[in-house]
Design a protein around this motif. Structure first.
Motif, PDB file in Angstrom:
ATOM      1  N   ALA A  83       0.836  -1.202   0.000  1.00 38.79           N
ATOM      2  CA  ALA A  83       0.000   0.000   0.000  1.00 38.79           C
ATOM      3  C   ALA A  83       0.868   1.248   0.000  1.00 38.79           C
ATOM      4  O   ALA A  83       1.953   1.251   0.580  1.00 38.79           O
ATOM      5  CB  ALA A  83      -0.928   0.004   1.214  1.00 38.79           C
ATOM      6  N   VAL A  84       0.354   2.289  -0.647  1.00 38.45           N
ATOM      7  CA  VAL A  84       1.065   3.565  -0.741  1.00 38.45           C
ATOM      8  C   VAL A  84       0.042   4.681  -0.586  1.00 38.45           C
ATOM      9  O   VAL A  84      -1.045   4.625  -1.167  1.00 38.45           O
ATOM     10  CB  VAL A  84       1.749   3.732  -2.117  1.00 38.45           C
ATOM     11  N   ARG A  85       0.402   5.686   0.180  1.00 37.47           N
ATOM     12  CA  ARG A  85      -0.418   6.899   0.263  1.00 37.47           C
ATOM     13  C   ARG A  85       0.523   8.088   0.118  1.00 37.47           C
ATOM     14  O   ARG A  85       1.524   8.188   0.831  1.00 37.47           O
ATOM     15  CB  ARG A  85      -1.160   6.985   1.589  1.00 37.47           C
ATOM     16  N   VAL A  86       0.194   8.966  -0.821  1.00 36.35           N
ATOM     17  CA  VAL A  86       1.009  10.155  -1.082  1.00 36.35           C
ATOM     18  C   VAL A  86       0.115  11.378  -0.984  1.00 36.35           C
ATOM     19  O   VAL A  86      -1.009  11.378  -1.489  1.00 36.35           O
ATOM     20  CB  VAL A  86       1.647  10.099  -2.497  1.00 36.35           C
ATOM     21  N   GLU A  87       0.630  12.411  -0.331  1.00 36.64           N
ATOM     22  CA  GLU A  87      -0.095  13.676  -0.205  1.00 36.64           C
ATOM     23  C   GLU A  87       0.818  14.801  -0.661  1.00 36.64           C
ATOM     24  O   GLU A  87       1.967  14.883  -0.222  1.00 36.64           O
ATOM     25  CB  GLU A  87      -0.513  13.892   1.246  1.00 36.64           C
ATOM     26  N   ILE A  88       0.314  15.636  -1.547  1.00 42.16           N
ATOM     27  CA  ILE A  88       1.056  16.797  -2.044  1.00 42.16           C
ATOM     28  C   ILE A  88       0.360  18.058  -1.556  1.00 42.16           C
ATOM     29  O   ILE A  88      -0.861  18.194  -1.687  1.00 42.16           O
ATOM     30  CB  ILE A  88       1.089  16.817  -3.592  1.00 42.16           C
ATOM     31  N   LEU A  89       1.142  18.973  -1.002  1.00 41.23           N
ATOM     32  CA  LEU A  89       0.646  20.292  -0.620  1.00 41.23           C
ATOM     33  C   LEU A  89       1.397  21.302  -1.472  1.00 41.23           C
ATOM     34  O   LEU A  89       2.636  21.339  -1.450  1.00 41.23           O
ATOM     35  CB  LEU A  89       0.889  20.557   0.873  1.00 41.23           C
ATOM     36  N   SER A  90       0.656  22.086  -2.246  1.00 41.92           N
ATOM     37  CA  SER A  90       1.271  23.100  -3.111  1.00 41.92           C
ATOM     38  C   SER A  90       0.333  24.294  -3.200  1.00 41.92           C
ATOM     39  O   SER A  90      -0.707  24.323  -2.537  1.00 41.92           O
ATOM     40  CB  SER A  90       1.520  22.523  -4.508  1.00 41.92           C
ATOM     41  N   GLY A  91       0.676  25.237  -4.048  1.00 45.16           N
ATOM     42  CA  GLY A  91      -0.187  26.393  -4.269  1.00 45.16           C
ATOM     43  C   GLY A  91      -1.552  26.003  -4.820  1.00 45.16           C
ATOM     44  O   GLY A  91      -2.500  26.777  -4.765  1.00 45.16           O
ATOM     45  N   ASP A  92      -1.668  24.796  -5.365  1.00 50.01           N
ATOM     46  CA  ASP A  92      -2.942  24.293  -5.888  1.00 50.01           C
ATOM     47  C   ASP A  92      -3.780  23.618  -4.815  1.00 50.01           C
ATOM     48  O   ASP A  92      -4.849  23.083  -5.105  1.00 50.01           O
ATOM     49  CB  ASP A  92      -2.690  23.290  -7.017  1.00 50.01           C
ATOM     50  N   GLY A  93      -3.292  23.583  -3.579  1.00 50.86           N
ATOM     51  CA  GLY A  93      -4.017  22.935  -2.488  1.00 50.86           C
ATOM     52  C   GLY A  93      -3.430  21.574  -2.163  1.00 50.86           C
ATOM     53  O   GLY A  93      -2.265  21.294  -2.458  1.00 50.86           O
ATOM     54  N   VAL A  94      -4.243  20.709  -1.576  1.00 48.04           N
ATOM     55  CA  VAL A  94      -3.815  19.374  -1.170  1.00 48.04           C
ATOM     56  C   VAL A  94      -4.394  18.351  -2.141  1.00 48.04           C
ATOM     57  O   VAL A  94      -5.582  18.389  -2.463  1.00 48.04           O
ATOM     58  CB  VAL A  94      -4.293  19.051   0.265  1.00 48.04           C
ATOM     59  N   ARG A  95      -3.529  17.464  -2.623  1.00 45.84           N
ATOM     60  CA  ARG A  95      -3.958  16.360  -3.488  1.00 45.84           C
ATOM     61  C   ARG A  95      -3.396  15.075  -2.921  1.00 45.84           C
ATOM     62  O   ARG A  95      -2.293  15.067  -2.361  1.00 45.84           O
ATOM     63  CB  ARG A  95      -3.460  16.563  -4.913  1.00 45.84           C
ATOM     64  N   THR A  96      -4.142  13.985  -3.062  1.00 45.47           N
ATOM     65  CA  THR A  96      -3.687  12.703  -2.531  1.00 45.47           C
ATOM     66  C   THR A  96      -3.790  11.612  -3.585  1.00 45.47           C
ATOM     67  O   THR A  96      -4.538  11.724  -4.566  1.00 45.47           O
ATOM     68  CB  THR A  96      -4.511  12.271  -1.300  1.00 45.47           C
ATOM     69  N   LEU A  97      -3.042  10.553  -3.343  1.00 46.12           N
ATOM     70  CA  LEU A  97      -3.048   9.361  -4.188  1.00 46.12           C
ATOM     71  C   LEU A  97      -2.932   8.162  -3.261  1.00 46.12           C
ATOM     72  O   LEU A  97      -2.133   8.177  -2.317  1.00 46.12           O
ATOM     73  CB  LEU A  97      -1.848   9.381  -5.141  1.00 46.12           C
ATOM     74  N   ALA A  98      -3.719   7.133  -3.532  1.00 45.04           N
ATOM     75  CA  ALA A  98      -3.609   5.877  -2.787  1.00 45.04           C
ATOM     76  C   ALA A  98      -3.473   4.740  -3.787  1.00 45.04           C
ATOM     77  O   ALA A  98      -4.264   4.629  -4.731  1.00 45.04           O
ATOM     78  CB  ALA A  98      -4.838   5.666  -1.907  1.00 45.04           C
TER      79      ALA A  98
END
Length: 190
Positions: free
Chosen positions: A63-78
């Protein structure tokens, strides 16, 4: 193996203007957990990446969970592996069939997975299929990578990592298989 978060590794990114990552390899009763975060500033791009990878006792990604925080807000991937089948955010991802490892592109920490799983001897090579996660856009694609182990030097394991789209790089690792130096990409600070 001393897989513990008592002394997390810190890497300085060499491929961007400013980048720093912190990661830990944590042993659990049913496998291993990789926890890491990266902060990157480069040519107007600013983001942080936080991820967790869970692997079984054979170092196979589950399993993998990735969270990106940038000027575009928060995005996630599982991503989740069910045997040879993968799910992306709960939906089937047939393009990843047969992948055993995951490579989160913003960190050297996920290189530990194939290094530990393959158990190569000096002179041995192996091609593997990985689910490669581009950061910060969270695109996922199947990539073939080759790991070749070389003779150890100065108490460090030595590998060459090669991927058709990304080139060839020398890696040195500590006794836990954590990257110390990743040619042109990252260098261990502590």
């Amino acid at each position: 193996m001393s897989a513990s978060n008592d002394h997390p590794a810190v890497w300085s990114r060499l491929d961007v203007s400013e980048g720093l990552g912190l990661g830990a390899l944590i042993a659990e009763p049913d496998g291993f957990r990789l926890e890491a975060t990266e902060v990157v500033v480069d040519r107007g791009t600013r983001y942080s990446c936080r991820f967790t990878v869970r692997a079984d006792l054979g170092w196979v990604t589950r399993a993998v969970r990735v969270e990106i925080l940038s000027g575009d807000g928060v995005r996630t991937l599982a991503l989740e592996s069910k045997g040879t089948h993968w799910l992306r955010d709960g939906a089937p991802a047939p393009e990843l069939e047969g992948c055993v490892d995951v490579d989160v592109a913003s960190t050297p920490l996920t290189n530990t997975l194939p290094i530990r799983r393959l158990g190569l001897r000096p002179g041995e090579s192996r091609d593997i299929a990985v689910a490669w996660i581009d950061i910060p856009d969270l695109r996922v694609r199947r990539v073939t990578q080759r790991y070749t182990r070389h003779q150890s030097a100065e108490g460090r394991g030595r590998y060459v990592y090669r991927a058709p789209d990304h080139g060839s790089y020398e890696l040195t690792v500590d006794r836990d298989g954590l990257i110390v130096d990743y040619e042109g990409f990252a260098a261990r600070v502590t």
